[in-house]
Design an enzyme around this catalytic site. Sequence first.
Site, PDB file in Angstrom:
ATOM      1  CB  SER A 242      36.015  21.214  38.607  1.00  0.00           C
ATOM      2  OG  SER A 242      35.732  21.832  37.366  1.00  0.00           O
TER       3      SER A 242
ATOM      4  N   GLY B 252      38.338  15.961  25.022  1.00  0.00           N
ATOM      5  CA  GLY B 252      37.420  14.850  24.757  1.00  0.00           C
ATOM      6  C   GLY B 252      36.255  14.863  25.719  1.00  0.00           C
TER       7      GLY B 252
ATOM      8  CB  ALA C  36      35.988  17.741  36.856  1.00  0.00           C
TER       9      ALA C  36
ATOM     10  CE  LYS D 194      33.257  20.943  24.761  1.00  0.00           C
ATOM     11  NZ  LYS D 194      32.883  20.981  26.186  1.00  0.00           N
TER      12      LYS D 194
ATOM     13  CG  ASP E 298      34.135  17.504  24.455  1.00  0.00           C
ATOM     14  OD1 ASP E 298      33.506  17.311  25.499  1.00  0.00           O
ATOM     15  OD2 ASP E 298      35.096  18.288  24.378  1.00  0.00           O
TER      16      ASP E 298
ATOM     17  CB  THR F 110      29.265  19.379  26.072  1.00  0.00           C
ATOM     18  OG1 THR F 110      30.584  18.863  26.121  1.00  0.00           O
ATOM     19  CG2 THR F 110      29.271  20.753  26.698  1.00  0.00           C
TER      20      THR F 110
ATOM     21  NE  ARG G  12      32.370  25.137  33.765  1.00  0.00           N
ATOM     22  CZ  ARG G  12      33.600  25.300  34.239  1.00  0.00           C
ATOM     23  NH1 ARG G  12      34.240  26.430  34.033  1.00  0.00           N
ATOM     24  NH2 ARG G  12      34.189  24.359  34.935  1.00  0.00           N
TER      25      ARG G  12
ATOM     26  CB  VAL H  78      34.966  30.758  32.665  1.00  0.00           C
ATOM     27  CG1 VAL H  78      34.945  31.136  31.187  1.00  0.00           C
ATOM     28  CG2 VAL H  78      35.814  31.745  33.450  1.00  0.00           C
TER      29      VAL H  78
END
Length: 335
Positions: free
Chosen positions: A11, A140, A144, A195, A248, A252, A259, A283
Amino acid sequence: MSKAAVIGAGSWGSVLANVLVKNGLDIKIWTRESKQVTELNEQHTNHHYLPGLKYDERLVATDDLAAAVNGRQVILLVVPTVAIRSVSQKIGKILQTSNERPLIVHASKGLELGTHKRISEIIAEEIPEANRAGIVALSGPSHAEEVARQDITLITAASADVAAAKTVQKMFMNDFFRIYTNQDIIGVELGAAFKNIIALGAGALNGLGYGDDAKAALMTRGLAEISRLGVAMGAKPQTFIGLSGVGDLIVTCTSVHSRNWRAGNQLGQGVPLADVIKNMGMVIEGITTNKAAYELAQQRQIEMPITQAIYQVLYQGCDIKQAIANLMQREGRSE
């Protein structure tokens, strides 16, 4: 720098390639999957990773690594951390044969298991200095899915070589994608890796039903402990309050696009780790990075209670609720 290769058509890799094509660069993207090559070249889609996105028809995909790399002024690595060394080895051999010196950029986030090395360190070991112009880390707060729809995104190009970082900045900059430069590549790479650990915890809190107070506390104290380890490893403290640090971390730890957050969310709901990994289909960097960070903290005697708690859940079979109780029952101290 008008010709570049993007290595990795997941992605993030495919979206970055698409940005560069739309910015007017000649781009070849490499994937080991021949079916993916056909899809990108003929349908201009990448359905497994980003269903619904139509890629620029000028983007050329190949499963021949040498064909992707040869004659390129920039090589952008966007593969999982576990594959960085093997892919870099192959690229290094190709460049030695062709006697070329492209700029090497990576947009991957993690640490190598066992060695605990940063991605730029692995690249430097496997691609001889005589065959590269420099190494830049691109990192950063970015998803996607959002870059694909041209949402406003700001990230960092980090390198000890200022000119190399500025080259990458110029390549990517446009109306929706803004790049800042940074000379602290150590801090940028460590912030990007660490992170993901905290994002697992944030997802777990959500899966358990905890609210905003708990999530804010986790992110704040999580930033404190990953900064401690980062500084001990040579990073500058201010890097962790920049885009590749707190920026970030926020994105996240709060987005369903992450993910690592999704993996943590499933763990919080009681899904076994093996099933979480199977369900994700991609992953989950935070799982392996957690092990590396835990080991580094032990070696350097850096206190990282959140990282330790997550390690106990992932690798020692500790119940998540018990891990949280252990954190809350720690001795009181000054912030």
